[in-house]
Design a protein around this motif. Sequence first.
Motif, PDB file in Angstrom:
ATOM      1  N   SER A   7       0.426  -1.168  -0.075  1.00 32.57           N
ATOM      2  CA  SER A   7       0.112  -0.248  -0.119  1.00 32.57           C
ATOM      3  C   SER A   7       0.809   1.510   0.002  1.00 32.57           C
ATOM      4  O   SER A   7       0.760   2.125  -1.120  1.00 32.57           O
ATOM      5  CB  SER A   7      -1.084  -0.119   1.362  1.00 32.57           C
ATOM      6  N   LEU A   8       1.959   0.983   1.118  1.00 33.69           N
ATOM      7  CA  LEU A   8       3.197   2.264   0.238  1.00 33.69           C
ATOM      8  C   LEU A   8       3.751   2.829  -0.532  1.00 33.69           C
ATOM      9  O   LEU A   8       3.768   4.144  -0.866  1.00 33.69           O
ATOM     10  CB  LEU A   8       3.758   2.317   2.238  1.00 33.69           C
ATOM     11  N   LEU A   9       3.953   1.633  -1.165  1.00 30.24           N
ATOM     12  CA  LEU A   9       4.392   1.656  -2.162  1.00 30.24           C
ATOM     13  C   LEU A   9       3.510   2.158  -3.513  1.00 30.24           C
ATOM     14  O   LEU A   9       4.136   3.002  -4.344  1.00 30.24           O
ATOM     15  CB  LEU A   9       5.225   0.787  -2.942  1.00 30.24           C
ATOM     16  N   LEU A  10       2.117   1.932  -3.266  1.00 30.60           N
ATOM     17  CA  LEU A  10       0.946   2.434  -4.080  1.00 30.60           C
ATOM     18  C   LEU A  10       0.667   4.106  -4.075  1.00 30.60           C
ATOM     19  O   LEU A  10       1.043   5.213  -5.188  1.00 30.60           O
ATOM     20  CB  LEU A  10      -0.429   1.623  -3.792  1.00 30.60           C
ATOM     21  N   LEU A  12       3.387   5.858  -2.884  1.00 24.91           N
ATOM     22  CA  LEU A  12       3.670   6.807  -3.527  1.00 24.91           C
ATOM     23  C   LEU A  12       3.728   7.120  -4.913  1.00 24.91           C
ATOM     24  O   LEU A  12       4.274   8.037  -5.014  1.00 24.91           O
ATOM     25  CB  LEU A  12       5.287   6.128  -2.794  1.00 24.91           C
ATOM     26  N   ALA A  13       3.966   5.841  -5.642  1.00 26.76           N
ATOM     27  CA  ALA A  13       4.053   5.854  -7.052  1.00 26.76           C
ATOM     28  C   ALA A  13       2.631   6.550  -7.237  1.00 26.76           C
ATOM     29  O   ALA A  13       2.930   7.486  -8.217  1.00 26.76           O
ATOM     30  CB  ALA A  13       3.895   4.216  -7.273  1.00 26.76           C
ATOM     31  N   ALA A  14       1.876   6.701  -6.579  1.00 24.32           N
ATOM     32  CA  ALA A  14       0.444   7.237  -7.656  1.00 24.32           C
ATOM     33  C   ALA A  14       0.374   8.610  -7.240  1.00 24.32           C
ATOM     34  O   ALA A  14       0.591  10.339  -8.118  1.00 24.32           O
ATOM     35  CB  ALA A  14      -0.719   7.442  -6.592  1.00 24.32           C
ATOM     36  N   ALA A  15       1.629   9.346  -5.988  1.00 23.07           N
ATOM     37  CA  ALA A  15       1.592  10.561  -5.317  1.00 23.07           C
ATOM     38  C   ALA A  15       2.835  11.327  -6.335  1.00 23.07           C
ATOM     39  O   ALA A  15       2.556  12.625  -7.253  1.00 23.07           O
ATOM     40  CB  ALA A  15       1.922  10.476  -4.041  1.00 23.07           C
ATOM     41  N   VAL A  16       3.546  10.498  -6.927  1.00 19.93           N
ATOM     42  CA  VAL A  16       4.725  11.051  -7.332  1.00 19.93           C
ATOM     43  C   VAL A  16       4.383  11.491  -8.989  1.00 19.93           C
ATOM     44  O   VAL A  16       4.635  12.535  -9.854  1.00 19.93           O
ATOM     45  CB  VAL A  16       5.636   9.362  -8.016  1.00 19.93           C
ATOM     46  N   ILE A  17       3.422  10.393  -9.391  1.00 26.89           N
ATOM     47  CA  ILE A  17       2.552  10.880 -10.750  1.00 26.89           C
ATOM     48  C   ILE A  17       2.051  11.517 -11.323  1.00 26.89           C
ATOM     49  O   ILE A  17       2.378  12.469 -11.460  1.00 26.89           O
ATOM     50  CB  ILE A  17       2.082   8.617 -11.399  1.00 26.89           C
ATOM     51  N   THR A  18       0.882  11.911  -9.446  1.00 29.16           N
ATOM     52  CA  THR A  18       0.528  12.692 -10.238  1.00 29.16           C
ATOM     53  C   THR A  18       0.572  14.272  -9.921  1.00 29.16           C
ATOM     54  O   THR A  18       0.754  15.248 -10.211  1.00 29.16           O
ATOM     55  CB  THR A  18      -0.727  13.071  -8.998  1.00 29.16           C
ATOM     56  N   VAL A  19       1.729  14.231  -8.862  1.00 25.71           N
ATOM     57  CA  VAL A  19       2.341  15.770  -8.719  1.00 25.71           C
ATOM     58  C   VAL A  19       3.273  16.076  -9.875  1.00 25.71           C
ATOM     59  O   VAL A  19       3.640  17.055  -9.947  1.00 25.71           O
ATOM     60  CB  VAL A  19       3.338  15.329  -7.276  1.00 25.71           C
ATOM     61  N   VAL A  20       3.683  15.138 -10.448  1.00 23.60           N
ATOM     62  CA  VAL A  20       4.734  15.485 -12.038  1.00 23.60           C
ATOM     63  C   VAL A  20       3.399  16.369 -13.163  1.00 23.60           C
ATOM     64  O   VAL A  20       3.563  16.708 -13.176  1.00 23.60           O
ATOM     65  CB  VAL A  20       5.603  14.533 -12.202  1.00 23.60           C
ATOM     66  N   LEU A  21       2.365  15.178 -12.942  1.00 22.45           N
ATOM     67  CA  LEU A  21       1.433  15.981 -13.436  1.00 22.45           C
ATOM     68  C   LEU A  21       0.594  17.530 -13.238  1.00 22.45           C
ATOM     69  O   LEU A  21       0.317  17.801 -14.229  1.00 22.45           O
ATOM     70  CB  LEU A  21       0.287  14.855 -13.692  1.00 22.45           C
ATOM     71  N   CYS A  22       1.081  17.267 -12.030  1.00 18.68           N
ATOM     72  CA  CYS A  22       0.559  19.116 -11.284  1.00 18.68           C
ATOM     73  C   CYS A  22       1.278  20.124 -11.679  1.00 18.68           C
ATOM     74  O   CYS A  22       1.553  21.339 -12.287  1.00 18.68           O
ATOM     75  CB  CYS A  22       0.528  18.995 -10.315  1.00 18.68           C
ATOM     76  N   ARG A  23       2.358  19.596 -11.899  1.00 15.03           N
ATOM     77  CA  ARG A  23       3.925  20.644 -11.635  1.00 15.03           C
ATOM     78  C   ARG A  23       4.304  20.504 -13.346  1.00 15.03           C
ATOM     79  O   ARG A  23       4.230  22.027 -13.697  1.00 15.03           O
ATOM     80  CB  ARG A  23       5.286  20.085 -11.298  1.00 15.03           C
ATOM     81  N   SER A  24       3.600  19.499 -14.269  1.00 18.92           N
ATOM     82  CA  SER A  24       3.615  19.848 -15.770  1.00 18.92           C
ATOM     83  C   SER A  24       3.097  21.043 -16.331  1.00 18.92           C
ATOM     84  O   SER A  24       2.600  21.922 -16.949  1.00 18.92           O
ATOM     85  CB  SER A  24       3.222  19.148 -16.523  1.00 18.92           C
ATOM     86  N   VAL A  25       1.264  20.645 -15.362  1.00 19.10           N
ATOM     87  CA  VAL A  25       0.464  21.774 -15.839  1.00 19.10           C
ATOM     88  C   VAL A  25       0.340  23.270 -14.589  1.00 19.10           C
ATOM     89  O   VAL A  25      -0.322  24.021 -14.974  1.00 19.10           O
ATOM     90  CB  VAL A  25      -0.942  21.792 -15.271  1.00 19.10           C
ATOM     91  N   LYS A  26       1.513  23.310 -14.217  1.00 22.08           N
ATOM     92  CA  LYS A  26       2.123  24.699 -13.302  1.00 22.08           C
ATOM     93  C   LYS A  26       0.537  24.381 -12.275  1.00 22.08           C
ATOM     94  O   LYS A  26       0.560  25.479 -11.775  1.00 22.08           O
ATOM     95  CB  LYS A  26       1.795  25.923 -14.431  1.00 22.08           C
TER      96      LYS A  26
END
Length: 656
Positions: A7-10, A12-26
């Motif tokens: 669950s922790l890995l899931l 972290l993976a979801a957080a990394v992907i979503t935060v990268v997407l958020c930063r890419s759209v400012k």
Amino acid sequence: MPVHLSSLLLLLAAAVITVVLCRSVKLPAMLGYLLVGMLIGPHALGLIASSDEATHLAEFGVVFLMFTLGLEFNLAKLNAMRRVVFGLGASQVAVTALLVCAAALLTGHDWKVGLALGGALAMSSTAMVSKLLSERNELNAAHGQNAIGILLFQDLAVVPFLIMLPVLGRSGEEMAWALGLAAVKIICVLVLLLNLGPRMMRPWFNLVAKQHSSELFMLNLLLVTLGIAWLTDLAGLSLALGAFLAGMLIAETEYRYQVEDDIRPFRDLLLGLFFVTVGMNLNFATLAAYWWLVLLVLLFLLPGKILIISGLARAFGNSPGNSLRTGFALGQGGEFAFVLLTLAAGAGLMPSALHQVMVASVVLSMLATPFLLQHSDKLVLRLAASEWMNLAANLHQIAVRTMETQGHVVLCGYGRSGQSLARILNEENIPFFALDLDPEKVREAGAAGESVMFGDAAKREVLMAAGLMRARALVVTYADTHSALKILELVHQLRPELPVIVRTFDDSDIDRLKASGAAEVVAEVLEGSLMLASHTLMMLGVPLNRVLKRIRNVREARYQMFRGFFRGIIEDVEEGERTQPRLHSVLLVPGAAAVGRPVGELGFAALNVEVRSLRRKNMRPTQPSTDFTLLAGDILVLLGEPENLAAAERLLLQGP
């Protein structure tokens, strides 16, 4: 149930992907964490069940957030901004809380619910607003200072709400007794900590720092922060209050900035987990049943809060434009709204459905804020008639100052780098005109007779008023890639042949800036390292000519247009200065003789002219090969003597 590794890995993976997407759209990272929690929580995809251990761990994110907030509160800063903080800020929190409380009473809720909701909805997002204003270079503008002052008071007002909300759920006499006891406790704690704390804190941190161990310093920092938080919790107060007091105590020592850097990774990580748990608690079934109430609260929260803050800012003497900009910046809910709403729900002050509605409304308001700020200038111009007059008057002043200037350099930003460049340009008798968004800096520079005006260089009309069409060059003197890209886009549209030199902090954004049309990008890290290397080599006894040669070779490899341009290590450049080679940019307009021809056929060798660089939209500047075919819109940077450069330009545009 404890959090399993899968669950922790899931998570972290979801957080990394979503935060990268958020930063890419400012978008702010906290919105990414909220979305992660909403998607993987038990009320959506159900990938992770709600966990008490995860929630308790996330609460420490709030503790560290309050600690860093305490670091920001020092008496000097509060005194300097006292009118905005304790005047405008206090008025905003009081008026918003009272109106929300009145609305709760009118809809049949208890005054305790109204007070809890009023305190929560009065808060705005410190992290989001400060980041967005910083990206827009508006922190030093009048509305930016208003926003920061109001946020400071909001953050300070969180402390009494953290104390009150847990006891509001009790009966009348018990609640009065608990509030009185809490007041006595907090007075005792404040007297004890603020009297003994400063006397003990500085000697203790000095003792730890003398050990020269970064891990010991970090352990001591965690010990002090969590230790004081534990003491206040032991006294019946909150962990967050103790962390806030710990930050205030350390802020008075010389270790404040080191502490802030060390604590940031813990704060960001745990605070991110807090936002994930907030998102996990959103029940979509409840929201679907009460969607109309979510929209109703959102309609009050955004437009209502914008009107309240704008009206109060206007009452405190701000212009209509600055008042509206302040309102647009602070119309959303904030991270402390989640803390207060969770605390109120835990104390039994509001039903679960109402808690869900309020959390969803705050999340949606935060999602709307980046887009609202992005279009705030257009909205202000439509809503404030006087803003057109102010904008026109400012542009008129800029245009008048530059009207008779020809062949000048436009400096975007007048900080330390801009002022140093301005002094060198003055010594060379090269006229310049600077734009800056710090009104105090502009006022002081103007009083000293400098050619500086208030204006945002990332706006087309401001650049035009600054004489962009008559300028010889434009320099972005501050290290802000986002703003520099906007300026490069405008310059490419208006005067694509104009050389633009951009300052940046390191090499990470050089390709983006050059592909957007920068003639050259100067990285602070590289130039600082070159000076460091030159002094080090000289101190080690390396001969001066070898040091200069080494630095010259590095610069030739780094700055393409200077390659082969250094004719000697030490020479008298004033002798025969008129015949010295220089750089010149030529734009190939549609129909120019050189369009469609390879560089090798131009015959520059007979003129003793070299093509040092070629700039093309969305392509990194390069030194073209002899078979490189030229297109309309290309910009050639030529190196040669003045008479030969003039002949080469005629050859490019008119042919032989």
